[in-house]
Design a protein around this motif. Structure first.
Motif, short mmCIF file in Angstrom:
data_model
loop_
_atom_site.label_atom_id
_atom_site.label_comp_id
_atom_site.label_asym_id
_atom_site.label_seq_id
_atom_site.Cartn_x
_atom_site.Cartn_y
_atom_site.Cartn_z
N LEU A 170 0.82 -1.21 0.00
CA LEU A 170 0.00 0.00 0.00
C LEU A 170 0.85 1.26 0.00
N ASN A 171 1.97 1.22 0.68
CA ASN A 171 2.82 2.41 0.81
C ASN A 171 3.84 2.55 -0.32
N ALA A 172 3.90 1.57 -1.21
CA ALA A 172 4.88 1.60 -2.30
C ALA A 172 4.20 1.94 -3.61
N ALA A 173 4.85 2.73 -4.44
CA ALA A 173 4.33 3.07 -5.77
C ALA A 173 4.83 2.03 -6.76
N ASP A 174 3.91 1.44 -7.52
CA ASP A 174 4.33 0.44 -8.50
C ASP A 174 4.02 0.86 -9.93
N GLY A 175 3.54 2.10 -10.12
CA GLY A 175 3.28 2.60 -11.47
C GLY A 175 1.91 2.25 -12.01
N ALA A 176 1.14 1.43 -11.30
CA ALA A 176 -0.19 1.07 -11.77
C ALA A 176 -1.15 2.25 -11.57
N HIS A 177 -2.21 2.27 -12.36
CA HIS A 177 -3.21 3.32 -12.22
C HIS A 177 -3.82 3.25 -10.82
N PRO A 178 -4.06 4.39 -10.16
CA PRO A 178 -4.60 4.37 -8.79
C PRO A 178 -5.91 3.60 -8.65
N LEU A 179 -6.76 3.64 -9.67
CA LEU A 179 -8.02 2.92 -9.58
C LEU A 179 -7.80 1.40 -9.63
N VAL A 180 -6.80 0.98 -10.39
CA VAL A 180 -6.46 -0.44 -10.43
C VAL A 180 -5.87 -0.87 -9.09
N ARG A 181 -5.00 -0.04 -8.53
CA ARG A 181 -4.41 -0.35 -7.22
C ARG A 181 -5.51 -0.43 -6.15
N ALA A 182 -6.48 0.47 -6.20
CA ALA A 182 -7.55 0.45 -5.21
C ALA A 182 -8.36 -0.85 -5.32
N ALA A 183 -8.63 -1.30 -6.54
CA ALA A 183 -9.35 -2.55 -6.73
C ALA A 183 -8.54 -3.74 -6.21
N MET A 184 -7.23 -3.72 -6.45
CA MET A 184 -6.38 -4.80 -5.97
C MET A 184 -6.31 -4.79 -4.45
N ALA A 185 -6.26 -3.60 -3.84
CA ALA A 185 -6.22 -3.52 -2.38
C ALA A 185 -7.48 -4.15 -1.77
N HIS A 186 -8.61 -3.88 -2.37
CA HIS A 186 -9.88 -4.47 -1.93
C HIS A 186 -9.77 -6.00 -1.96
N LEU A 187 -9.28 -6.54 -3.07
CA LEU A 187 -9.17 -7.99 -3.22
C LEU A 187 -8.18 -8.57 -2.22
N HIS A 188 -7.03 -7.91 -2.05
CA HIS A 188 -6.03 -8.40 -1.09
C HIS A 188 -6.63 -8.51 0.31
N LEU A 189 -7.27 -7.43 0.76
CA LEU A 189 -7.74 -7.39 2.14
C LEU A 189 -8.90 -8.36 2.38
N VAL A 190 -9.85 -8.40 1.45
CA VAL A 190 -11.00 -9.28 1.67
C VAL A 190 -10.57 -10.75 1.58
N SER A 191 -9.51 -11.04 0.86
CA SER A 191 -9.03 -12.43 0.76
C SER A 191 -8.25 -12.85 2.00
N ILE A 192 -7.47 -11.93 2.56
CA ILE A 192 -6.74 -12.23 3.80
C ILE A 192 -7.70 -12.38 4.97
N HIS A 193 -8.78 -11.56 4.97
CA HIS A 193 -9.80 -11.62 6.03
C HIS A 193 -9.13 -11.53 7.41
N PRO A 194 -8.44 -10.43 7.70
CA PRO A 194 -7.60 -10.40 8.91
C PRO A 194 -8.36 -10.25 10.22
N TRP A 195 -9.64 -9.87 10.17
CA TRP A 195 -10.41 -9.68 11.40
C TRP A 195 -11.47 -10.77 11.54
N ALA A 196 -11.98 -10.90 12.72
CA ALA A 196 -13.00 -11.92 12.97
C ALA A 196 -14.33 -11.56 12.31
N ASP A 197 -14.56 -10.25 12.09
CA ASP A 197 -15.82 -9.81 11.48
C ASP A 197 -15.56 -8.44 10.84
#
Length: 378
Positions: A170-197
């Protein structure tokens, strides 16, 4: 390991270019529209995002009821549970909106867990702690049979390392479009499911925060949560997530997830543009009506709420126009006497809807549906 970002194809690049154009045009239109009108739209969009994201998790509160709760109304006919969930999500969303231009901003474990506490603190238990990574397994059960796990998240022992990797990404720039990065962040977090709820709402909120940090549009105009909350889109959302597999398999192509999100961005921009246009036309019709009938022009904001949302409460009108309690009550009483408005309910729970002499032209404009186009098929 996180999902690798897919390479965009020509069609994706074209849609992304259209989204950028839509959002630039919307930004210009917002900047040239009177603050009184855009403030109302901002509040509506925030309420719509809260209502939609909560509805995905089974908490059903209408957008107009969320708006009333946001203005401090207590006499709103919703369950105590739905009220608590709405206000918790609204508080978190309000904080996210303030972060869009925060200096020295960075993503961190502390930030994400603090946001989670805002969302889930009222449900904190030893078994399901809020503001802390989960301590045990978590499953997403099948909507048709809760005895079946549609998705099993990574083991709790692996969550800290995965979240450290995500925060670094999240804190690193990889050159991807911000909207693509935002979509990927959503997928990363919901897949890790780090909280109980609360993982779904946190993932959608992270996407909203990342889009807001991009700075093209004010945060209220940046969220796609309202789009995701529409029933057909919610079904597609679940299907896209289920297509990732029943367990965490990050080494896969997620191009369809990106296309799904680009469609969401595009159609949400169309929706906001359409509502802003319709709102302006309704405002114009109501301004003509008040001028022709000798009503004070300030009542247009109350009439506009009725046309666009179906009702207005005294407190909303009072806040919108900066009136005293007595001034707001007098205006609404005069509009009722003139049969422009009709009161419903008594005392504090009262609201006003269109009366027999409410201008029909404004209602017709407000009630005209718009057509959304699919950017990949149109």
């Amino acid at each position: 390991m996180l999902y690798p970002a897919p390479t965009l194809g020509p069609a994706d690049d074209q849609v992304l270019g259209e989204i950028d154009g839509l959002r630039d045009a919307l930004r210009h239109q917002i900047q040239t529209t009177s603050p009184k009108r855009t403030d109302g739209l901002r509040k509506f969009l925030t309420a719509d995002a809260v209502a939609a994201s909560n509805s995905i998790e089974g908490f059903k509160v209408s957008t107009i009821d969320v708006q009333d709760l946001m203005t401090g109304e207590r006499d709103v006919e919703v369950s105590d549970e739905n009220r608590e969930e709405t206000l918790a999500y609204q508080r978190m969303m309000t904080y996210i909106q303030t972060l869009h231009d925060a200096e020295d901003f960075s993503y961190s474990k502390g930030l994400l867990n603090a946001l989670h506490w805002m969302l889930q603190g009222h449900r904190h238990t030893v078994r399901k702690p809020a503001g802390q990574w989960r301590r045990g397994p978590v499953y997403v059960t099948d909507a048709r049979d809760p005895s079946i796990a549609a998705y099993t998240a990574p083991g709790a022992e692996g969550v800290p390392a995965l979240m450290n990797e995500l925060i670094g990404w999240l804190n690193a720039a990889d050159g991807a479009h911000p909207l693509v990065r935002a979509a990927m962040a959503h997928l990363h977090l919901v897949s890790i499911h780090p909280w109980a709820d609360g993982n779904g709402r946190m993932s959608r909120s992270l996407q909203t925060l990342m889009i807001a940090r991009e700075g093209v549009l004010a945060p209220e105009f940046s969220s796609v949560e309202a789009w995701l909350g529409r029933p057909g889109n919610t079904w597609e959302y679940y299907r896209e997530l289920s297509d990732r597999g029943a367990t965490y398999l990050p080494d896969q192509d997620v191009s369809s997830w990106i296309r799904f999100n680009l469609t969401a961005y595009h159609q949400q921009a169309q929706t906001v543009q359409g509502r802003l246009d319709r709102s302006g036309r309704v405002w114009g019709a109501l301004a003509e009506f008040t001028e022709s009938t000798g009503l004070d022009e300030r009542v247009v904001s109350a009439l506009h709420d009725v046309a666009m949302a179906g009702r207005v409460r005294r407190s909303r009108y009072e806040q919108a126009e900066g009136l005293s309690l007595q001034q707001a009550q007098r205006d609404l009483r005069d509009l009722t006497t003139a049969q422009v408005l009709e009161p419903v309910g008594r005392t504090r729970a009262r609201y006003y809807r269109a009366g027999s002499r409410f201008p029909q032209s404004a209602l017709d404009i407000a009630g005209t549906p718009m057509t959304l186009r699919n950017p990949y098929t149109s």
